[in-house]
Design a protein around this motif. Structure first.
Motif, mmCIF file in Angstrom:
data_model
loop_
_atom_site.group_PDB
_atom_site.id
_atom_site.type_symbol
_atom_site.label_atom_id
_atom_site.label_comp_id
_atom_site.label_asym_id
_atom_site.label_seq_id
_atom_site.Cartn_x
_atom_site.Cartn_y
_atom_site.Cartn_z
ATOM 1 N N SER A 1 1.031 -1.207 0.173
ATOM 2 C CA SER A 1 0.145 -0.029 -0.063
ATOM 3 C C SER A 1 0.919 1.371 0.070
ATOM 4 C CB SER A 1 -0.933 0.055 0.972
ATOM 5 O OG SER A 1 -0.256 0.079 2.322
ATOM 6 N N ALA B 1 -6.866 -5.021 -5.004
ATOM 7 C CA ALA B 1 -7.671 -6.393 -5.089
ATOM 8 C C ALA B 1 -8.037 -6.829 -3.555
ATOM 9 C CB ALA B 1 -6.493 -7.365 -5.585
ATOM 10 N N SER C 1 1.474 -8.970 3.804
ATOM 11 C CA SER C 1 1.391 -9.921 2.787
ATOM 12 C C SER C 1 2.020 -11.182 2.938
ATOM 13 C CB SER C 1 1.876 -8.994 1.502
ATOM 14 O OG SER C 1 1.069 -7.893 1.322
ATOM 15 N N GLU D 1 -0.365 -13.304 4.992
ATOM 16 C CA GLU D 1 -1.453 -13.802 4.179
ATOM 17 C C GLU D 1 -0.795 -14.801 3.232
ATOM 18 O OE1 GLU D 1 -2.806 -9.896 2.539
ATOM 19 O OE2 GLU D 1 -3.256 -9.410 4.792
ATOM 20 N N ASP E 1 11.317 -2.487 6.836
ATOM 21 C CA ASP E 1 11.480 -4.246 7.231
ATOM 22 C C ASP E 1 11.430 -5.207 6.188
ATOM 23 O OD1 ASP E 1 8.733 -3.707 6.643
ATOM 24 O OD2 ASP E 1 7.897 -4.643 8.218
ATOM 25 N N GLN E 2 11.166 -4.767 5.131
ATOM 26 C CA GLN E 2 10.849 -5.718 3.915
ATOM 27 C C GLN E 2 12.052 -6.484 3.491
ATOM 28 O OE1 GLN E 2 9.188 -2.909 0.969
ATOM 29 N NE2 GLN E 2 7.371 -2.285 2.303
HETATM 30 C C1 UDX Z 1 3.800 -1.244 5.349
HETATM 31 C C2 UDX Z 1 5.456 -1.726 5.014
HETATM 32 O O1 UDX Z 1 5.321 -1.737 3.656
HETATM 33 C C3 UDX Z 1 5.466 -3.194 5.469
HETATM 34 O O2 UDX Z 1 6.855 -3.415 5.314
HETATM 35 C C4 UDX Z 1 5.031 -3.295 6.944
HETATM 36 O O3 UDX Z 1 5.527 -4.576 7.698
HETATM 37 C C5 UDX Z 1 3.752 -2.805 7.261
HETATM 38 O O4 UDX Z 1 3.456 -1.526 6.829
HETATM 39 P P1 UDX Z 1 2.195 -2.362 3.343
HETATM 40 O O5 UDX Z 1 3.311 -1.474 2.570
HETATM 41 O O6 UDX Z 1 0.943 -1.726 3.501
HETATM 42 O O7 UDX Z 1 2.894 -2.290 4.904
HETATM 43 O O8 UDX Z 1 2.315 -3.898 3.185
HETATM 44 P P2 UDX Z 1 1.506 -5.011 4.025
HETATM 45 O O9 UDX Z 1 2.316 -5.040 5.206
HETATM 46 O O10 UDX Z 1 1.911 -6.418 3.018
HETATM 47 O O11 UDX Z 1 0.139 -4.727 3.918
HETATM 48 C C6 UDX Z 1 -0.710 -4.409 2.925
HETATM 49 C C7 UDX Z 1 -2.046 -4.965 3.118
HETATM 50 O O12 UDX Z 1 -2.937 -4.517 2.110
HETATM 51 C C8 UDX Z 1 -2.251 -6.419 3.227
HETATM 52 O O13 UDX Z 1 -3.210 -6.612 4.218
HETATM 53 C C9 UDX Z 1 -2.924 -6.709 2.026
HETATM 54 O O14 UDX Z 1 -3.809 -7.642 1.882
HETATM 55 C C10 UDX Z 1 -3.701 -5.347 1.728
HETATM 56 N N1 UDX Z 1 -3.887 -5.290 0.178
HETATM 57 C C11 UDX Z 1 -2.910 -5.047 -0.772
HETATM 58 C C12 UDX Z 1 -5.167 -5.215 -0.475
HETATM 59 O O15 UDX Z 1 -6.108 -5.643 0.385
HETATM 60 N N2 UDX Z 1 -5.160 -5.008 -1.753
HETATM 61 C C13 UDX Z 1 -4.174 -4.923 -2.506
HETATM 62 O O16 UDX Z 1 -4.623 -4.799 -3.594
HETATM 63 C C14 UDX Z 1 -2.738 -4.779 -1.946
#
Ligand code: UDX
Length: 454
Positions: A276, A335, A357, A360, A376-377
């Motif tokens: 995000s 999505a 992610s 999940e 942290d990625q």
């Molecule tokens: C951020 C940091 O990038 C990440 O490293 C840290 O651990 C948490 O904060 P983000 O980039 O949002 O997070 O990634 P992530 O932690 O993977 O969270 C994204 C969320 O958005 C997931 O729950 C995912 O399911 C959701 N998502 C993403 C959607 O629902 N639809 C999409 O199209 C993309």
């Protein structure tokens, strides 16, 4: 796993305070739903930036802070997440204090309301602890990232004393001996250390830590954090699996993703999403596009607003691209990710390795191709590729030939099959830990008893 609403009410209200980023909102809202179903009354306090629609959460009460953030951001281009963090921490403190004061006053004056027992806050709010303390309100932190990365953050000053920083450009591929399998280049950039130390302090001064992980995945790190902290740690994840269908997206999900997946063969589709917040350059975007096109594999690709650095939320694909990928590729702006990953047609996930992610993907037994972009990625990706061996990492930049090879390896070659077997075994552990008598279930019971004794 579907939780049934508990009949006995706990007679206490919990205040939940999510940081306004999707990766932080997701676990906090799943936790809010979970605790509601366990019998607590729940109030969510949210900022005016990236707010959720309360209509999607009919069982929860919402309060919006009078923070001016939305007004400020609607007048300027979308800010980067560190700027939001700074602004949020300077604009929200006083409105948050007023909001807590009002909620406590209302609860004290009413006979029909549950007393407020505890605040569950994201430690990205660096003022929540001092405000809660001033009202004698107990506070638990929700850690939304991995425990393994928390351990590294907690050791940054020791690593600095040992001379690890500034990072030596000639030793980036050396192992970090204290934290196998991490490499020097995976460590968080020095520019982040100050912020991380404040977030850590906010966590350390709370009365407990809930984390979105499970014991069978991060046993050593959980034990290490538990040993170093005077309060209990509750690894109750994967939090999203208690309520697979709950709607926690800040943005509208494009449901054509599922209809399109329904037309594809089992395990044939590569799902591509970089989370995000993270952004890539326009040149990298084109390499991703061609890397996906130069491959037989069907793909579902999330191109979200802001994915391309410096773009005005629009993007242009090369001429003829859509015809070339035709029915093999489907592009959406957002999505329903958890639903996508649980779809039988999905066989691999090309991810930026955000922690949600990663969790999940593990929860659905999907192997990963990792392209970590910041924070942290890189550490998450290293654990995925070298500790759990459930994915591979693109390490030499974003080049179409490397992408094409990596996709083949993940989706069709023997290496990919082995990764799939290992992640399937982890998925089974993730399923089991939520069941009665197993780790996350027990920690959830402990968390509830702990809150009730506050
Ligand atoms: C951020 C940091 O990038 C990440 O490293 C840290 O651990 C948490 O904060 P983000 O980039 O949002 O997070 O990634 P992530 O932690 O993977 O969270 C994204 C969320 O958005 C997931 O729950 C995912 O399911 C959701 N998502 C993403 C959607 O629902 N639809 C999409 O199209 C993309």
């Amino acid at each position: 796993m579907e939780i049934v609403k508990q009949q006995n009410k706990m007679n206490c209200r919990l205040l939940m305070f999510p940081a306004p980023f999707q990766g932080h909102v997701t676990p906090m809202m799943h936790l809010s739903n979970l605790l509601y179903y366990k019998g607590f009354s729940i109030t969510v306090i949210q900022t005016t930036y990236n707010p959720l629609n309360p209509a999607n959460f009919p069982n929860l009460t919402f309060h919006s802070l009078d923070d001016g953030l939305f007004e400020a951001y609607s007048r300027c281009p979308p800010p980067d997440s560190f700027k939001v963090l700074d602004d949020m921490n300077s604009s929200c403190r006083e409105p948050f204090r007023d909001c807590i004061s009002q909620i406590l006053k209302d609860a004290a004056g009413a006979t029909d309301q549950d007393p407020v027992t505890c605040l569950i806050a994201d430690p990205m709010f660096m003022f929540a602890g001092s405000v809660a303390d001033s009202f004698n309100l107990p506070r638990i932190a929700l850690r939304t990232g991995a425990m393994s990365t928390y351990v590294v953050y907690d050791s940054l000053s020791a690593l600095r004393e040992k001379g690890c920083f500034p990072l030596d450009e000639t030793k980036l591929n050396d192992p970090v001996l204290e934290f196998p399998p991490l490499k020097v280049k995976d460590l968080p950039a020095e520019t982040l250390h100050h912020t991380l130390s404040i977030v850590l302090n906010e966590t350390r001064t709370s009365q407990g830590m809930i984390c979105n992980t499970f014991q069978e995945l991060e046993n050593d790190s959980i034990a290490r954090v538990q040993q170093a902290h005077p309060f209990p740690i509750f690894p109750i994840g994967p939090i999203h699996k208690y309520f697979p269908a709950s709607q926690v997206s800040i943005w509208t999900e494009d449901k054509t993703s599922i209809a399109w997946l329904n037309t594809k063969a089992p395990k044939s589709v590569l799902y591509v999403s970089f989370g995000s917040v993270a952004a890539i350059s326009e040149a990298e975007f084109l390499e991703v596009a061609w890397g996906l096109a130069d491959n037989e594999q069907p793909f579902l690709w999330v191109v979200r607003a802001g994915l391309i650095q410096g773009s005005d939320n629009s993007y242009t694909l090369p001429e003829g691209y859509k015809d070339i990928v035709s029915k093999r590729g489907h592009i959406v702006s957002w999505a329903p990710q958890a639903e996508v990953l649980s779809h039988p047609a999905v066989g691999g996930f090309w991810t930026h390795s955000g922690w949600n992610s990663t969790m999940e993907s593990i929860s659905e037994g999907i192997p990963m191709l990792c392209l970590p972009l910041f924070g942290d990625q890189s550490m998450n990706a290293r654990y995925v590729s070298e500790e759990w061996k459930i994915g591979l990492q693109l390490e030499k930049g974003v080049k179409r030939e490397d992408i094409t090879k990596a996709i083949r390896k993940l989706m069709v070659e023997e290496d990919g099959k082995e990764m799939r077997n290992r992640v399937t075994a982890l998925k089974e552990k993730a399923d089991l830990c939520l069941k009665e008598g197993h780790s996350s279930y027990k920690y959830l019971d402990e968390l509830i008893s702990y809150i009730l004794a506050m």
